[in-house]
Design a protein around this motif. Structure first.
Motif, short mmCIF file in Angstrom:
data_model
loop_
_atom_site.label_atom_id
_atom_site.label_comp_id
_atom_site.label_asym_id
_atom_site.label_seq_id
_atom_site.Cartn_x
_atom_site.Cartn_y
_atom_site.Cartn_z
N ALA A 129 -3.36 -19.06 4.14
CA ALA A 129 -4.48 -19.91 4.34
C ALA A 129 -5.49 -19.47 5.49
O ALA A 129 -4.88 -19.28 6.79
N GLY A 130 -6.75 -18.96 5.03
CA GLY A 130 -7.55 -18.42 5.99
C GLY A 130 -7.47 -16.90 6.66
O GLY A 130 -8.36 -16.58 7.25
N GLN A 131 -6.73 -16.25 5.95
CA GLN A 131 -6.56 -14.93 6.45
C GLN A 131 -5.72 -14.08 5.40
O GLN A 131 -4.88 -14.55 4.58
N VAL A 132 -5.66 -12.68 5.58
CA VAL A 132 -5.04 -11.98 4.90
C VAL A 132 -4.26 -10.91 6.11
O VAL A 132 -4.86 -10.57 7.22
N VAL A 133 -2.75 -10.89 6.03
CA VAL A 133 -2.05 -10.35 6.89
C VAL A 133 -1.59 -9.22 6.56
O VAL A 133 -0.93 -9.02 5.45
N GLN A 134 -1.62 -8.19 7.34
CA GLN A 134 -0.87 -6.86 7.03
C GLN A 134 0.49 -6.54 7.73
O GLN A 134 0.51 -6.87 9.04
N TYR A 135 1.58 -6.45 7.04
CA TYR A 135 2.74 -6.04 7.98
C TYR A 135 3.20 -4.77 7.70
O TYR A 135 2.91 -4.11 6.60
N ASP A 136 3.88 -4.25 8.51
CA ASP A 136 4.42 -2.77 8.21
C ASP A 136 5.54 -2.91 7.33
O ASP A 136 6.13 -3.98 7.04
N LYS A 137 6.59 -1.87 7.50
CA LYS A 137 7.68 -1.71 6.50
C LYS A 137 8.79 -2.59 7.17
O LYS A 137 9.52 -3.01 6.43
N ASP A 181 0.96 -1.18 -0.01
CA ASP A 181 -0.03 0.06 -0.13
C ASP A 181 0.70 1.26 -0.06
O ASP A 181 1.97 1.13 -0.16
N GLN A 182 0.22 2.70 -0.07
CA GLN A 182 1.03 3.77 -0.13
C GLN A 182 1.81 3.82 1.24
O GLN A 182 2.64 4.89 1.05
N GLU A 183 1.63 3.13 2.29
CA GLU A 183 2.14 3.59 3.45
C GLU A 183 3.24 2.61 3.53
O GLU A 183 4.22 2.62 4.49
N GLY A 184 3.49 1.95 2.35
CA GLY A 184 4.73 0.88 2.66
C GLY A 184 4.47 -0.41 3.22
O GLY A 184 5.27 -1.38 3.25
N CYS A 185 3.23 -0.65 3.78
CA CYS A 185 2.76 -1.85 4.34
C CYS A 185 2.48 -3.12 3.17
O CYS A 185 1.98 -2.76 2.17
N LEU A 186 2.71 -4.19 3.55
CA LEU A 186 2.72 -5.42 2.83
C LEU A 186 1.43 -6.05 3.14
O LEU A 186 1.24 -6.59 4.18
N TRP A 187 0.37 -6.42 2.22
CA TRP A 187 -0.54 -7.33 2.45
C TRP A 187 -0.53 -8.53 1.82
O TRP A 187 -0.48 -8.56 0.53
N VAL A 241 3.67 -7.85 11.93
CA VAL A 241 2.22 -7.94 11.74
C VAL A 241 1.58 -6.84 12.51
O VAL A 241 1.50 -6.36 13.54
N VAL A 242 0.43 -6.08 11.64
CA VAL A 242 -0.19 -5.26 12.05
C VAL A 242 -1.58 -5.60 12.44
O VAL A 242 -2.18 -5.40 13.41
N ARG A 243 -2.27 -6.29 11.20
CA ARG A 243 -3.56 -7.01 11.60
C ARG A 243 -3.54 -8.36 10.75
O ARG A 243 -3.04 -8.46 9.78
#
Length: 273
Positions: free
Chosen positions: A210-218, A200-206, A222-224
């Protein structure tokens, strides 16, 4: 929107979501204004799709990259005519194209997977462009290339082995098709498998797992986590603030407040054929 999918892409010119069918040799397209899903048949299943600067589609069939279309939304279901662009791993019958996206320079970066039962790490990563043709990237062999995406400035590449336990990253030089400083971006939980990714525009990776989408910060923390089984997340919409996911249930919107980068278009204006 119920067709199972992978390789989800937003088409800004047509204001549509496109994705490949994970169970059939077909592509699907859907827009909020038209509602009905358009289905386009292919000669084989597609491991990746990308939009081209000409309006055509770039499709990664198991053993070759092809140009297709452009498709006509008014025709509904149709057979897409494809033009072979380049053969991939022609001498290795066990591998097939599994994932990929266009880098910030308009070059396609993609990887292959071992489709045989032994699942040995014989998959590779490549770059393809009209200027330079097909070039192999010096990245580790994998059982199934996945999670390929780029930072906003295009200087950092993220990738994974769907059979591995981490999301990796490296410095990326598009002009030279060179990579350096290969390392681990994020360690996966036990039993997790990295699928498609987007930054995303903040540099986080989604990343779809299996069973989830994980958001990571730069930094790879793990963010969420969002509970959903999908293969690919992607940003789209007029303001690029819609995060969608394609998976077994088809196309599903995710309830997040984030914005992505505009999809880079494959430069098909400089192709030699």
């Amino acid at each position: 929107m119920k067709q199972p999918g992978r390789s989800l892409r937003w088409d800004a010119a047509g204001s549509r979501w496109w994705w490949s069918n994970s169970n059939a040799a077909a592509l699907h397209a859907w827009s909020e204004t038209e509602q009905a899903t358009m289905t386009c048949k292919l000669p084989d299943r597609a491991g990746l799709i990308a939009h081209c600067s000409s309006g055509r589609l770039l499709v990664g069939l198991p053993k070759r990259l092809c140009l297709a279309g452009p498709a006509d939304p008014q025709r509904g279901a149709s057979q897409l005519k494809v033009q072979a662009l380049v053969a991939v791993d022609a001498a290795e019958p066990r591998t097939g194209i599994s994932d990929g996206c266009v880098d910030r320079h308009g070059f396609l970066v993609f990887g292959t997977a071992n489709a045989s039962e032994d699942r040995r790490p014989i998959g590779s990563f490549y770059q393809n462009s009209g200027q330079h043709g097909l070039r192999r990237l010096a990245l580790p062999a994998v059982a199934e290339a996945s999670g390929i995406c780029f930072s906003g400035d295009g200087a950092r590449m993220f990738f994974a082995d769907a059979g591995g336990d981490a999301i990796l990253c490296c410095d990326y030089d598009a002009g030279r098709a060179s990579v350096s400083r290969i390392g681990i971006f994020a360690q996966l939980e036990k039993g997790a498998t990295a699928r498609g990714s987007v930054v995303d525009q903040e540099g986080c990776l989604w990343n779809a797992q299996a069973g989830q989408v994980v958001q990571y910060d730069k930094g790879g923390k793990v963010v969420r986590r969002i509970a959903i089984d999908c293969a690919t997340p992607a940003f789209g919409g007029a303001r690029l603030d819609q995060l969608m996911a394609a998976g077994p249930a088809g196309l599903v919107p995710l309830p997040v407040k984030a914005s992505g980068h505009a999809e880079a278009l494959f430069d098909d204006q400089h192709l030699h054929n």
